[in-house]
Design a protein around this motif. Structure first.
Motif, PDB file in Angstrom:
ATOM      1  N   GLN A  55       0.826  -1.210   0.000  1.00 20.99           N
ATOM      2  CA  GLN A  55       0.000   0.000   0.000  1.00 20.99           C
ATOM      3  C   GLN A  55       0.860   1.259   0.000  1.00 20.99           C
ATOM      4  O   GLN A  55       0.484   2.274  -0.590  1.00 20.99           O
ATOM      5  N   GLY A  56       2.007   1.192   0.663  1.00 22.19           N
ATOM      6  CA  GLY A  56       2.894   2.345   0.742  1.00 22.19           C
ATOM      7  C   GLY A  56       3.651   2.639  -0.530  1.00 22.19           C
ATOM      8  O   GLY A  56       4.310   3.684  -0.636  1.00 22.19           O
ATOM      9  N   PHE A  57       3.579   1.741  -1.516  1.00 21.93           N
ATOM     10  CA  PHE A  57       4.249   1.973  -2.794  1.00 21.93           C
ATOM     11  C   PHE A  57       3.482   2.972  -3.656  1.00 21.93           C
ATOM     12  O   PHE A  57       4.014   3.481  -4.637  1.00 21.93           O
ATOM     13  N   TYR A  58       2.212   3.216  -3.315  1.00 17.57           N
ATOM     14  CA  TYR A  58       1.360   4.087  -4.124  1.00 17.57           C
ATOM     15  C   TYR A  58       1.297   5.494  -3.541  1.00 17.57           C
ATOM     16  O   TYR A  58       1.126   5.658  -2.331  1.00 17.57           O
ATOM     17  N   LYS A  59       1.421   6.494  -4.417  1.00 13.30           N
ATOM     18  CA  LYS A  59       1.207   7.886  -4.007  1.00 13.30           C
ATOM     19  C   LYS A  59      -0.267   8.256  -4.138  1.00 13.30           C
ATOM     20  O   LYS A  59      -0.718   9.215  -3.527  1.00 13.30           O
ATOM     21  N   ILE A  60      -1.001   7.525  -4.964  1.00 14.40           N
ATOM     22  CA  ILE A  60      -2.432   7.772  -5.122  1.00 14.40           C
ATOM     23  C   ILE A  60      -3.193   6.974  -4.056  1.00 14.40           C
ATOM     24  O   ILE A  60      -2.712   5.946  -3.582  1.00 14.40           O
ATOM     25  N   PRO A  61      -4.376   7.435  -3.647  1.00 15.14           N
ATOM     26  CA  PRO A  61      -5.132   6.711  -2.621  1.00 15.14           C
ATOM     27  C   PRO A  61      -5.701   5.400  -3.154  1.00 15.14           C
ATOM     28  O   PRO A  61      -5.864   5.228  -4.367  1.00 15.14           O
ATOM     29  N   GLY A  62      -5.987   4.495  -2.238  1.00 18.83           N
ATOM     30  CA  GLY A  62      -6.564   3.218  -2.636  1.00 18.83           C
ATOM     31  C   GLY A  62      -7.216   2.521  -1.466  1.00 18.83           C
ATOM     32  O   GLY A  62      -7.120   2.958  -0.319  1.00 18.83           O
ATOM     33  N   ASP A  63      -7.898   1.435  -1.755  1.00 18.08           N
ATOM     34  CA  ASP A  63      -8.569   0.623  -0.741  1.00 18.08           C
ATOM     35  C   ASP A  63      -8.029  -0.796  -0.822  1.00 18.08           C
ATOM     36  O   ASP A  63      -8.242  -1.490  -1.826  1.00 18.08           O
ATOM     37  N   SER A  64      -7.334  -1.223   0.223  1.00 19.20           N
ATOM     38  CA  SER A  64      -6.849  -2.597   0.319  1.00 19.20           C
ATOM     39  C   SER A  64      -7.859  -3.387   1.139  1.00 19.20           C
ATOM     40  O   SER A  64      -7.923  -3.267   2.363  1.00 19.20           O
ATOM     41  N   LEU A  65      -8.664  -4.181   0.466  1.00 21.44           N
ATOM     42  CA  LEU A  65      -9.766  -4.904   1.102  1.00 21.44           C
ATOM     43  C   LEU A  65      -9.338  -6.325   1.464  1.00 21.44           C
ATOM     44  O   LEU A  65      -8.259  -6.780   1.082  1.00 21.44           O
ATOM     45  N   THR A  66     -10.197  -7.019   2.191  1.00 19.70           N
ATOM     46  CA  THR A  66      -9.963  -8.424   2.481  1.00 19.70           C
ATOM     47  C   THR A  66     -11.249  -9.216   2.257  1.00 19.70           C
ATOM     48  O   THR A  66     -12.348  -8.720   2.530  1.00 19.70           O
ATOM     49  N   ALA A  67     -11.077 -10.427   1.752  1.00 16.62           N
ATOM     50  CA  ALA A  67     -12.214 -11.331   1.562  1.00 16.62           C
ATOM     51  C   ALA A  67     -12.425 -12.225   2.770  1.00 16.62           C
ATOM     52  O   ALA A  67     -13.306 -13.087   2.753  1.00 16.62           O
ATOM     53  N   PHE A  68     -11.626 -12.039   3.828  1.00 17.60           N
ATOM     54  CA  PHE A  68     -11.719 -12.931   4.977  1.00 17.60           C
ATOM     55  C   PHE A  68     -13.096 -12.877   5.634  1.00 17.60           C
ATOM     56  O   PHE A  68     -13.559 -13.859   6.189  1.00 17.60           O
TER      57      PHE A  68
END
Length: 315
Positions: free
Chosen positions: A138-151
């Motif tokens: 997640q820290g590799f991106y300068k643009i925002p994002g959503d790291s979700l989980t299927a758990f």
């Protein structure tokens, strides 16, 4: 009023069925375009309609052929950018190269960082993905994002089964997420301890930390590639007296000889998701596929409307 125009959904070649299920959830049809592969293997993308001022979501999983699908995604993002989309979100249910997140030996690349750079340079404004193998990506991106989980989806499925079982992680590297999975099910946890032997791709299961004798077992991981780790874990827990063995994971990469290995282990049930399409020849009789479409569809709607995504998971 929305900050952007209407939602536009586009389906890449990596997961067309999942993209259609997402479109059904948000009740918006998939937009049409041409994706052409020339005889020289160059790719060409052409939109059938304008996306000027629109909120665009490109749904593309990095399934096989991996590099063709990555390149298709990048070209599509560039195409959408040049047609003046107001915002472009790359929805990547399975992100390739998430295991290449650091220099853990001399003279090697950090491919996950390179992929992040390419997605940004192509013109994406945001990204959405599910169960990164290494969360620091997640820290590799300068643009925002959503790291979700299927758990949450997998947990809900196993809660309905009401199993008296032990959750087992196939290695210590997955211990934290395995502990969270076990806590949600209110079940005890055990770990497979492993060490490297031979070359980079060979490993040996050493011992089991925890007790599974006379218990059903749920082996949990984020992805299964060649199924070598799962094969070792299943054999180990059975040697330690486990009864029925269930295996669950988010991403069904299933590189050869994964299907053959899984078919020979006597697993009660394999539970995965549709982040990667499973070819018919690899669909074993004991595989249950749960869809992430509702979750991704809801995240798209919330992103478009500027509402919290964390509320979905009580965060």
């Amino acid at each position: 009023m929305m900050a952007y125009g209407d939602i536009k959904l586009f389906a890449g070649s990596g997961c067309p069925e999942l993209a259609q299920r997402i479109a059904d959830y948000v009740n918006i049809p998939l937009s049409s375009w041409d994706i052409v592969k020339f005889p020289n293997e160059n790719l060409f993308v052409k939109l059938h309609g304008s996306v000027r001022g629109q909120d665009v979501y490109l749904i593309q999983s990095h399934a096989r052929p991996v590099h063709q699908n990555i390149m298709e995604m990048l070209i599509a993002i560039d195409c959408l950018k040049r047609d003046s989309a107001a915002r472009i979100t790359a929805v990547i249910p399975f992100m390739a190269y998430s295991q290449s997140d650091k220099k853990d030996q001399p003279r090697v690349p950090i491919s996950a960082r390179l992929l992040a750079d390419m997605i940004e340079v192509a013109g994406a404004d945001r990204w959405i993905t599910i169960d990164l193998h290494a969360q620091q990506i997640q820290g590799f991106y300068k643009i925002p994002g959503d790291s979700l989980t299927a758990f949450h989806i997998l947990v809900d499925y196993f809660l309905q089964k009401k199993l008296d079982a032990v959750v087992v992680t196939p290695d210590l590297g997955f211990a934290k997420r395995g502990r969270n999975f076990a806590a949600e099910l209110n079940l005890p946890l055990a770990f497979v301890e492993k060490r490297r032997v031979g070359n980079e791709n060979e490993r040996e299961a050493l011992t089991l930390i925890g007790n599974v004798a006379g218990q059903d077992v749920i082996i949990v991981d984020d992805l299964v590639d060649t199924a070598g780790s799962i094969q070792q874990a299943v054999k180990l827990v059975k040697e330690r007296g486990a009864k029925d063995v269930y295996v669950t994971f988010t991403h069904a990469v299933l590189s050869d000889p994964a299907s053959e290995r899984l078919s020979q282990l006597g697993i009660k049930e394999i539970v995965t998701t549709d982040t990667i399409p499973i070819p018919p020849q690899k669909m074993l009789p004991n595989i249950t596929v749960l869809s992430v479409s509702d979750m991704l569809g809801e995240v798209i709607l919330r992103s478009h409307e500027g509402r919290s995504v964390g509320e979905l998971f009580n965060e």
